[in-house]
Design a protein around this motif. Sequence first.
Motif, PDB file in Angstrom:
ATOM      1  N   MET A   1       0.935  -1.310   0.148  1.00  0.00           N
ATOM      2  CA  MET A   1       0.024  -0.089   0.014  1.00  0.00           C
ATOM      3  C   MET A   1       0.869   1.372   0.017  1.00  0.00           C
ATOM      4  N   SER A   2       0.553   2.425  -0.805  1.00  0.00           N
ATOM      5  CA  SER A   2       0.988   3.674  -0.799  1.00  0.00           C
ATOM      6  C   SER A   2       0.311   4.685  -0.677  1.00  0.00           C
ATOM      7  N   VAL A   3       0.470   5.771  -0.464  1.00  0.00           N
ATOM      8  CA  VAL A   3      -0.416   6.938  -0.267  1.00  0.00           C
ATOM      9  C   VAL A   3       0.397   7.957  -0.435  1.00  0.00           C
ATOM     10  N   GLN A   4      -0.495   9.124  -0.846  1.00  0.00           N
ATOM     11  CA  GLN A   4       0.091  10.571  -1.100  1.00  0.00           C
ATOM     12  C   GLN A   4       0.863  11.333  -0.133  1.00  0.00           C
ATOM     13  N   LEU A   5       1.958  10.816   0.160  1.00  0.00           N
ATOM     14  CA  LEU A   5       2.544  11.340   1.350  1.00  0.00           C
ATOM     15  C   LEU A   5       3.825  12.151   0.931  1.00  0.00           C
ATOM     16  N   ILE A   6       4.447  11.878   0.034  1.00  0.00           N
ATOM     17  CA  ILE A   6       5.597  12.456  -0.228  1.00  0.00           C
ATOM     18  C   ILE A   6       5.563  13.577  -1.595  1.00  0.00           C
ATOM     19  N   GLY A   7       5.715  14.950  -1.043  1.00  0.00           N
ATOM     20  CA  GLY A   7       5.804  15.860  -2.238  1.00  0.00           C
ATOM     21  C   GLY A   7       6.895  16.065  -2.877  1.00  0.00           C
ATOM     22  N   ASP A  72      10.269  -9.045  -4.516  1.00  0.00           N
ATOM     23  CA  ASP A  72       9.518  -7.775  -4.650  1.00  0.00           C
ATOM     24  C   ASP A  72       8.965  -7.646  -3.195  1.00  0.00           C
ATOM     25  N   LEU A  73       8.308  -6.607  -2.943  1.00  0.00           N
ATOM     26  CA  LEU A  73       7.752  -6.113  -1.436  1.00  0.00           C
ATOM     27  C   LEU A  73       6.630  -5.224  -1.704  1.00  0.00           C
ATOM     28  N   THR A  74       5.329  -5.715  -1.004  1.00  0.00           N
ATOM     29  CA  THR A  74       4.188  -4.779  -0.909  1.00  0.00           C
ATOM     30  C   THR A  74       3.433  -4.896   0.398  1.00  0.00           C
ATOM     31  N   GLN A  75       2.534  -4.228   0.516  1.00  0.00           N
ATOM     32  CA  GLN A  75       1.771  -3.976   2.106  1.00  0.00           C
ATOM     33  C   GLN A  75       0.340  -3.836   1.860  1.00  0.00           C
ATOM     34  N   ASP A  76      -0.168  -4.553   2.909  1.00  0.00           N
ATOM     35  CA  ASP A  76      -1.743  -4.452   2.940  1.00  0.00           C
ATOM     36  C   ASP A  76      -2.267  -3.023   3.485  1.00  0.00           C
ATOM     37  N   ASP A  77      -3.633  -2.962   3.777  1.00  0.00           N
ATOM     38  CA  ASP A  77      -4.229  -1.841   4.446  1.00  0.00           C
ATOM     39  C   ASP A  77      -3.975  -1.722   5.746  1.00  0.00           C
ATOM     40  N   GLN A  78      -3.273  -3.037   6.430  1.00  0.00           N
ATOM     41  CA  GLN A  78      -3.192  -2.775   7.930  1.00  0.00           C
ATOM     42  C   GLN A  78      -1.738  -2.779   8.194  1.00  0.00           C
ATOM     43  N   PHE A 127       1.770  -7.106  -6.195  1.00  0.00           N
ATOM     44  CA  PHE A 127       1.188  -6.132  -5.000  1.00  0.00           C
ATOM     45  C   PHE A 127       0.026  -6.988  -4.350  1.00  0.00           C
ATOM     46  N   TRP A 128      -0.326  -6.350  -3.212  1.00  0.00           N
ATOM     47  CA  TRP A 128      -1.540  -6.576  -2.634  1.00  0.00           C
ATOM     48  C   TRP A 128      -2.619  -5.762  -2.906  1.00  0.00           C
ATOM     49  N   ALA A 155      -4.204 -13.897  -0.126  1.00  0.00           N
ATOM     50  CA  ALA A 155      -3.006 -13.262   0.781  1.00  0.00           C
ATOM     51  C   ALA A 155      -3.233 -13.960   2.351  1.00  0.00           C
ATOM     52  N   THR A 156      -3.481 -15.043   2.441  1.00  0.00           N
ATOM     53  CA  THR A 156      -4.027 -15.786   3.791  1.00  0.00           C
ATOM     54  C   THR A 156      -2.979 -17.005   3.898  1.00  0.00           C
ATOM     55  N   PRO A 157      -2.205 -17.357   5.252  1.00  0.00           N
ATOM     56  CA  PRO A 157      -1.490 -18.498   5.365  1.00  0.00           C
ATOM     57  C   PRO A 157      -1.880 -19.653   4.796  1.00  0.00           C
ATOM     58  N   GLY A 158      -1.344 -20.723   4.343  1.00  0.00           N
ATOM     59  CA  GLY A 158      -1.561 -21.850   4.001  1.00  0.00           C
ATOM     60  C   GLY A 158      -1.107 -22.342   2.617  1.00  0.00           C
ATOM     61  N   GLN A 159      -1.316 -23.282   1.867  1.00  0.00           N
ATOM     62  CA  GLN A 159      -0.808 -23.827   0.551  1.00  0.00           C
ATOM     63  C   GLN A 159      -1.900 -23.407  -0.144  1.00  0.00           C
TER      64      GLN A 159
END
Length: 269
Positions: A1-7, A72-78, A127-128, A155-159
Amino acid sequence: MSVQLIGQSQSPRKFRLPNELREVSGLVIGSIDSLWWHNDSGNAAELFLTNGKGEIQSTINLSSITNQDWEDLTQDDQGRLFIGDFGDNRRARAQLQVYCYDPEEEKLDSLQFSYPDNLFYDVEAFFWHRDSLHLFTKSQIQRADLTTYHFVVPATPGQHTAELRDSLQLRKRAVTAAAIHPETGQVALLAYYFKFRLGFIPYSAANVYYFTDYPEGHFLKGKMHSRRISLFLATQYESLDFLSAERLLVASEQTVFIKPKAKRIRWKR
């Protein structure tokens, strides 16, 4: 997840990455001064937190796992980070996994997956989005038209078995990173091409492809716009994330001639 943070005034247009990130392959922008990174295969299982100028603030050593081929690396909404340990240049890995790390609780989990029909793919981009991980394959740079396949994994644990969603042919470009803007839904794929001219002169080119106006979940079927970000110099771009709806940060690993670096690029329709 990314947001409008860096101007534009708060983030340098270009900056050198530290030597610890010389083989950077994953990036997530968490906040104005919180950029998460990792290196690719052969390096320690570590996450690096830097400020907006690429200066390391902390290093998290995930000693209970290995970096077989983090791509690669991504992020969820948590705020949980997903590390894609699924690189497979030889198309031979039987075990593919994604690690999930919660920086707040310092908790580590994982999921495993395979492809349908016992097929093998090399993946360097994901990406998530809405409780799923969206993976984009990397073709071997051997011909003019290179195909990237879009797979989906819960995006949950398991196979899990990855679901094939779509595919797209790109002219002389292999996909190495992906990101989605959580508010606008814009999707970006980073892709490059590399070869030796005359047998010894390194040549590369890289583009970012943007996708908009797509059917839900079918990103590669949307309107595609392209932005070239390098030409001729042997630059190996491996990671990107959105700074805002109009800007991205892309990063490249160290090569024989070029130090690891990051730069801000603007999307122009």
